[in-house]
Structures are given as C-alpha cells and as structure tokens.
Design a protein around this motif. Structure first.
Motif, PDB file in Angstrom:
ATOM      1  N   ARG A 172     -15.325  11.960   3.583  1.00 26.13           N
ATOM      2  CA  ARG A 172     -14.547  12.479   2.461  1.00 26.13           C
ATOM      3  C   ARG A 172     -15.369  12.472   1.168  1.00 26.13           C
ATOM      4  NH1 ARG A 172      -8.872  12.975   2.325  1.00 26.13           N
ATOM      5  NH2 ARG A 172      -8.045  12.773   0.237  1.00 26.13           N
ATOM      6  N   TYR A 195      -1.918   3.279  12.137  1.00 35.07           N
ATOM      7  CA  TYR A 195      -2.053   2.381  10.980  1.00 35.07           C
ATOM      8  C   TYR A 195      -1.241   1.101  11.191  1.00 35.07           C
ATOM      9  CZ  TYR A 195      -4.503   5.973   8.141  1.00 35.07           C
ATOM     10  OH  TYR A 195      -5.407   6.892   7.646  1.00 35.07           O
ATOM     11  N   PHE A 230      -8.860  -0.870  -6.400  1.00 35.93           N
ATOM     12  CA  PHE A 230      -8.235   0.389  -5.978  1.00 35.93           C
ATOM     13  C   PHE A 230      -7.300   0.931  -7.062  1.00 35.93           C
ATOM     14  CE2 PHE A 230      -4.267   2.050  -4.000  1.00 35.93           C
ATOM     15  CZ  PHE A 230      -4.751   3.121  -3.266  1.00 35.93           C
ATOM     16  N   TYR A 256     -24.509  12.622 -13.654  1.00 35.04           N
ATOM     17  CA  TYR A 256     -23.634  11.496 -13.286  1.00 35.04           C
ATOM     18  C   TYR A 256     -24.231  10.730 -12.093  1.00 35.04           C
ATOM     19  CZ  TYR A 256     -19.402   9.060 -11.637  1.00 35.04           C
ATOM     20  OH  TYR A 256     -18.495   8.117 -11.220  1.00 35.04           O
ATOM     21  N   TYR A 276      -8.962   0.155  12.354  1.00 34.44           N
ATOM     22  CA  TYR A 276      -8.646   0.884  11.118  1.00 34.44           C
ATOM     23  C   TYR A 276      -9.815   0.823  10.141  1.00 34.44           C
ATOM     24  CZ  TYR A 276      -6.453   2.231   6.734  1.00 34.44           C
ATOM     25  OH  TYR A 276      -6.192   2.862   5.534  1.00 34.44           O
ATOM     26  N   TRP A 282     -15.603   3.816 -12.947  1.00 32.45           N
ATOM     27  CA  TRP A 282     -16.339   4.984 -12.444  1.00 32.45           C
ATOM     28  C   TRP A 282     -17.812   4.957 -12.843  1.00 32.45           C
ATOM     29  CZ3 TRP A 282     -13.887   8.112  -8.903  1.00 32.45           C
ATOM     30  CH2 TRP A 282     -12.540   7.783  -8.713  1.00 32.45           C
ATOM     31  N   LYS A 325     -18.296  22.286  -8.983  1.00 31.56           N
ATOM     32  CA  LYS A 325     -17.479  22.384 -10.209  1.00 31.56           C
ATOM     33  C   LYS A 325     -18.295  22.058 -11.449  1.00 31.56           C
ATOM     34  CE  LYS A 325     -14.053  19.687  -8.835  1.00 31.56           C
ATOM     35  NZ  LYS A 325     -12.944  18.743  -8.790  1.00 31.56           N
ATOM     36  N   GLN A 350     -14.393  16.129 -18.700  1.00 32.88           N
ATOM     37  CA  GLN A 350     -15.448  15.127 -18.842  1.00 32.88           C
ATOM     38  C   GLN A 350     -15.473  14.224 -17.630  1.00 32.88           C
ATOM     39  OE1 GLN A 350     -14.334  13.349 -22.629  1.00 32.88           O
ATOM     40  NE2 GLN A 350     -16.021  14.511 -23.510  1.00 32.88           N
ATOM     41  N   TYR A 354     -12.595   3.187  11.478  1.00 29.18           N
ATOM     42  CA  TYR A 354     -12.204   4.597  11.332  1.00 29.18           C
ATOM     43  C   TYR A 354     -12.162   4.990   9.854  1.00 29.18           C
ATOM     44  CZ  TYR A 354      -8.151   7.341   9.770  1.00 29.18           C
ATOM     45  OH  TYR A 354      -7.320   8.143   9.045  1.00 29.18           O
ATOM     46  N   TYR A 384       0.827  -1.205   0.000  1.00 32.36           N
ATOM     47  CA  TYR A 384       0.000   0.000   0.000  1.00 32.36           C
ATOM     48  C   TYR A 384       0.871   1.270   0.000  1.00 32.36           C
ATOM     49  CZ  TYR A 384      -3.955   2.986   1.319  1.00 32.36           C
ATOM     50  OH  TYR A 384      -4.942   3.946   1.330  1.00 32.36           O
ATOM     51  N   CYS A 441     -17.681  18.541  -6.301  1.00 33.64           N
ATOM     52  CA  CYS A 441     -17.959  18.186  -7.697  1.00 33.64           C
ATOM     53  C   CYS A 441     -19.253  18.843  -8.155  1.00 33.64           C
ATOM     54  CB  CYS A 441     -18.031  16.676  -7.851  1.00 33.64           C
ATOM     55  SG  CYS A 441     -16.414  15.924  -7.757  1.00 33.64           S
ATOM     56  N   ASN A 454      -8.074   4.072  -9.652  1.00 30.75           N
ATOM     57  CA  ASN A 454      -7.207   5.261  -9.582  1.00 30.75           C
ATOM     58  C   ASN A 454      -6.463   5.465 -10.892  1.00 30.75           C
ATOM     59  OD1 ASN A 454      -7.727   6.435  -7.041  1.00 30.75           O
ATOM     60  ND2 ASN A 454      -6.479   4.916  -6.013  1.00 30.75           N
ATOM     61  N   HIS A 501     -17.309   6.143  -6.228  1.00 30.68           N
ATOM     62  CA  HIS A 501     -15.963   6.117  -5.645  1.00 30.68           C
ATOM     63  C   HIS A 501     -15.413   4.699  -5.598  1.00 30.68           C
ATOM     64  CE1 HIS A 501     -14.704  10.100  -4.565  1.00 30.68           C
ATOM     65  NE2 HIS A 501     -15.973  10.397  -4.336  1.00 30.68           N
TER      66      HIS A 501
END
Ligand SMILES: NC(=O)C1=CN([C@@H]2O[C@H](COP(=O)(O)OP(=O)(O)OC[C@H]3O[C@@H](n4cnc5c(N)ncnc54)[C@H](OP(=O)(O)O)[C@@H]3O)[C@@H](O)[C@H]2O)C=CC1
Ligand SMILES: CC(C)CCC[C@@H](C)[C@H]1CC=C2C3=C(CC[C@@]21C)[C@@]1(C)CC[C@H](O)C[C@@H]1CC3
Length: 498
Positions: free
Chosen positions: A466, A351, A384, A485, A455, A423, A477, A416, A458, A313, A474, A388, A428
């Motif tokens: 978040r 962590y 993940f 979306y 962990y 996605w 924006k 876009q 939390y 990670y 978003c 990303n 997310h």
C-alpha cells in the motif's frame, strides 16, 4: 491492429490511446505504465502526466480512449499497439495470472485459517487436520443470519446521520455525499444484540456457525461482485476506476470497474468498507468470548485483551469515519471482488483469528505480561491516532493551532506536505502505529504458535504494498515536492530500518 502515426515527436493512436515525449518502445511502454500507475484511465483526455518507466521518472503526454484485451483465450494480457515509420511498437501489460489465482487463494486462505484455528496442532503452515464436506459448509440458517445482519446494517446506515460529509472532487467535478453515522451504527447494534442476548439469543453459539457463515459470505461476495461488474457495464466512462478497466474480465472483476457504485444515494463501497464486516468482526470476537466463558467459567485475560484492543480499533475507525473518504480505496480503487470479499468476509473471519485461536487453545497470561502488552497497544495507538489526526487536522485547516507550528513543504498543487511532527519521523507513521497495535493483538496468544501472528505478517505485506502504491500516487500528484519530502524523510515506515 491499431494504426498510429508520429506527429512532431508525439505518438498518436487513431483508436485507443496515445502518448508523447521520451518514449520507450516495446514491452511496458508509457501508455500502460500510465494506466497501471493510475496516472490516467480509460476515457481520460490528452495531457501531460508523470510516470515511472522502469527506473526512469519521466513526463509524457498521454490520453486513453480504449484498451484491447488480448485475443487468445485465457491470455491475461492487454495490448496497446502503435506504429511509426513502418515499425510497430507494443505496450503489453501482463495482467498477472496472479489475479486469477487470488480469486481462489483468498477464500482458500480464509477457510484454511478458520480450520486450523480450531484444530489441535493449529499449524499456520501445515494442512488442516480435516476438510469439511459441503454439508458442513452450506447452511440455509447461516445464509439467513448473514442477510439479517446485512439488512440490519443497511437500515442503520440509512438512519439520519449527525453529519453528511462530502467526498473529494470526482473527474466530472462533482462530489458525492456520505452519511457519517458509523459509530452510531456500532452503538445501536450493541444495544440490539444486548437486548437479544438478554431475551435468550444464543450469541455463544455463533462460533459453531463460523464455517457456514464464512461460506455464505464468500458466495454472497462472489455474486455481489458479479452484479457490480454488470452494473459497471452501463456506467459512464467518468464513473470508472483507473485500475479495473483493462478489458480482461477476470482482472476487472477482481479489481472492480466502477469507482463509486451507488443505488440512489446508497454507496456500496463506503457501506461495505466500514459496516457489516468491521462491526461483524467485533461481534464475532464477543461471541468467542461468551463461548469461552460458557466452556471455562469465565473468559481468559488473553481473550479480554484481544476483545478490548480490537473493539478500540473498530470504534476508532467508526468514530473517525470521515477520514476513510480520503483513503485510496475510496478515491482511487474500483469496487470489485477484492474489496467486496475483503470487506465482507476477510475482515470478520480472519481479523478475528486471535480470538478464535484462544477459544480452542487457551493461553496462560500473567498480569505483568498483560500490562506490558497493554503498554505496547497504547504506544501503537498513540502513534496511529496521533499521526492520522495530525494529517486530518492539517488537511482540514492548516492554521489550526495544533498544527500551525509544523514545518511544511509547499507543492505545485497549492497543498502542503508536513515535514515535521509525526510525518517528519517516517513517511507513514500511521502504518507504524498500526503495526505495533497488530503486534499487541497477537502477543496475548503467547509465542507457542505462529498462527495468531498471521495478521501481523499479512498486514505487514499489505502495508508495504500500500505504501508503494501511495508513493507512486504522491509522486504523480506532487512531483518535485514529493522527491524533496523523500529526501528530508528517508524512511518509509520504521525509522532507520525501512
Ligand atoms: N487494518 C487494515 O486492514 C488497514 C488499515 N489501514 C489504516 O488506515 C489508515 C489510512 O491509510 P491509507 O489510506 O493507506 O493512507 P494514509 O492515511 O497514510 O494517507 C496517505 C495520504 O496522506 C497524504 N500524505 C502523505 N504524506 C503526507 C505529509 N507528509 N503531509 C501531509 N499529507 C501527507 C497523501 O494524500 P493527500 O496529500 O492527497 O492528502 C497520501 O496519499 C492508516 O492508519 C492505515 O494504517 C489501511 C489499510 C488496511
Ligand atoms: C482481501 C485482500 C487481501 C485485501 C483486502 C483489503 C481490505 C480488507 C482492507 C483495504 C483497506 C481497508 C481499510 C480498513 C479495513 C481493511 C480494509 C477494508 C480500515 C477501515 C481499518 C480501520 C482503519 O482505521 C481505517 C481502515 C481503512 C482501510
């Protein structure tokens, strides 16, 4: 009291801020809603912005010059006042007393976890079996070790980088430059620590120093945040963060006033987010593994898995270091106590909780279960990294063959939004993968205790919060395109659940 008058449906304050459009008077009015939602901050000029007031989405004209902290001592509120036709209206933001509580609660939680991890019952929700005295917490050697570690990471940060990346455009139209050498820092640290260990450096003794080290790091984070707060007093308005400039010093100290505090080209926030804490976490884990080997002859399979998963990670975060430049921590949040403490102390000492737990509470783990856990980790990492990388590739070059075939929604900004691929599954997918990996980090610790799952709990709360903040940004924006979306991809993190 700030005087105001009404001009053709536009509310205007003489000194402070102003807003126009459909207005609601009284508590939680538009100016503060705009500031709280990060739509504008102190120093921003008069222009149209989208905000959400209560449950209503609206477009207002708003500009902010100054905000007044509430005058009463200890009152964590910030007032915006204007008046019209003899009537006074007030925007009030409750700068939650929660912030003051967090200043104490965050370090207290971290020490609680460190203490219960080494206690016999290891109860997350129970009190620690003993409270350490100051003589156990304070150690000049720990402080020295911390400073040596920070100095080493600063030196590695300053080494020539394979690449220098540009950040997003700032309010004053400039772009900051950031060295991309985090992975190199990890490898060089590993080499130096390896050399040290072969020359007799007792890395296995580190777990015994965790308490004083955490104490020294907490003290350092407080002092560092105080210096950052003072530095921001001299910063130009354009360098301030939208969120941490309420005028209430406790609130601003916590959230951070300056967006990108720097000394020359040395960027404190970027450095802290990815280097000392994140790399420190890996070496604390390694020290716990070495000590387990010293105590029991060899490290357990569970300890190997936790070390390998978390190393992957951290290695991944540093390999793809550049993508941190578009996270809201870097582009939106100020650098204050929350991030300084979070990066320097919270990350390495909480962590590493699973490895700490395993050192004091060895858990049997059979091969079939270990393989199943590895599979969960691989699935989590696949989602993940896939999510990303897909977004990063698309943002860099939408016509890259790997993303060119994906369906998109155009937005008024010219950018876009991906609506198929990862996605198009949830809004997310990267959080989903991250949460699955978090589960894989806890499972080697068995199911007898809740503590190793701290962990996961939390992190779920952090990501839900978040996600809500990102959603607001978003919406601001991308407006209608974002609403479209959300209609097309209704689930946020977990398909058909949330
Ligand atoms: N371990 C930990 O403690 C933590 C880990 N993380 C991890 O860090 C990583 C980064 O997270 P974070 O910064 O929160 O957010 P994201 O990487 O998810 O970025 C969100 C941004 O992506 C863009 N975006 C959203 N939807 C789309 C879409 N459909 N198409 C194209 N672009 C889109 C938007 O920005 P724009 O349009 O401007 O590009 C949005 O603001 C994640 O993997 C997260 O799990 C995060 C926090 C803590
Ligand atoms: C102390 C508070 C409760 C919260 C502090 C939050 C910080 C610990 C996190 C805020 C965003 C982070 C990110 C990462 C680590 C944790 C913090 C600093 C990553 C570097 C983790 C690895 C990912 O690949 C990228 C993440 C970016 C955000």
């Amino acid at each position: 009291m700030v005087r105001a008058r009404r001009l053709l449906g536009i509310w205007r304050q003489k000194d402070g801020g102003c807003a126009g459009g459909r207005m609601s008077a009284g508590k939680d009015g538009p100016v503060l809603a705009a500031v709280q939602q990060g739509v504008c901050g102190v120093g921003d000029s008069w222009k149209s912005r989208r905000i959400v007031l209560g449950r209503t989405k609206m477009e207002i004209k708003v500009g902010v010059w100054r905000r007044e902290p509430a005058k009463q001592a200890g009152d964590l509120r910030c007032l915006w006042t204007w008046e019209s036709s003899g009537e006074r209206s007030r925007d009030t933001v409750a700068l939650s007393p929660g912030v003051t509580a967090m200043l104490v609660l965050l370090p207290a939680t971290m020490f609680h976890l460190l203490l219960v991890a080494r206690s016999g019952p290891a109860r997350l929700l129970g009190p620690p079996t003993y409270l350490p005295g100051l003589e156990e917490l304070w150690s000049p050697q720990a402080l020295l070790l911390l400073f040596i570690w920070l100095a080493l990471q600063v030196a590695l940060y300053l080494l020539p980088a394979r690449k220098v990346a540009e950040g997003l455009e700032l309010k004053d139209k400039s772009r900051l430059r950031y060295p991309i050498n985090g992975f190199q820092a990890l490898v060089l640290t590993a080499l130096l620590v390896g050399l040290g260990v072969s020359a007799g450096l007792p890395l296995g003794a580190l777990p015994e120093m965790l308490l004083p080290l955490a104490f020294a790091t907490t003290l350092t984070s407080f002092i560092f945040s105080l210096l950052l707060y003072m530095k921001a007093l001299a910063a130009p308005v354009s360098a301030l963060a939208p969120g941490g400039n309420s005028g209430n010093c406790i609130y601003d100290f916590f959230l951070g006033r300056e967006l990108n505090p720097r000394l020359g080209s040395f960027d404190f926030k970027y450095f802290c987010e990815l280097r000392p804490g994140l790399i420190g976490w890996v070496f604390i884990n390694l020290a716990l593994l070495i000590q387990e080997a010293e105590l029991r002859g060899s490290p357990s399979l569970a300890m190997w898995l936790v070390n390998a998963f978390q190393l992957l990670y951290v290695g991944d975060a540093l390999w793809y270091e550049e993508s941190v430049l578009t996270t809201m921590d870097i582009i939106h949040d100020g650098f204050g106590f929350m991030l300084a403490f979070g990066d320097l102390a919270w990350v390495p000492f909480t962590y590493s909780l699973q490895a700490q737990f395993l050192l004091y509470h060895p858990q049997p783990l059979g091969l079939p279960m270990a393989l199943l856990i590895c599979l969960i980790k691989v699935i989590g990492y696949y989602i993940f990294r896939g999510a990303n990388s897909q977004k990063n590739t698309f943002r860099k070059n939408p016509s890259d063959p790997s993303v060119a075939g994906l369906e998109t929604i155009p937005t008024a900004t010219g950018r876009q939004l991906l609506v198929s691929g990862w996605w198009g599954m949830v809004r997310h997918p990267n959080y989903l993968g991250d949460l699955i990996m978090a589960l894989a980090w806890s499972l080697p610790c068995g199911v007898s205790h809740l503590l190793p799952y701290f962990y996961l709990l939390y992190f779920t709360a952090l990501l839900v919060h978040r996600e809500a903040r990102d959603e607001q940004q978003c919406l601001r924006k991308y407006g209608r395109a974002w609403q479209e979306y959300c209609k097309r991809v209704p689930y946020r993190i977990i398909p058909y659940v949330y």
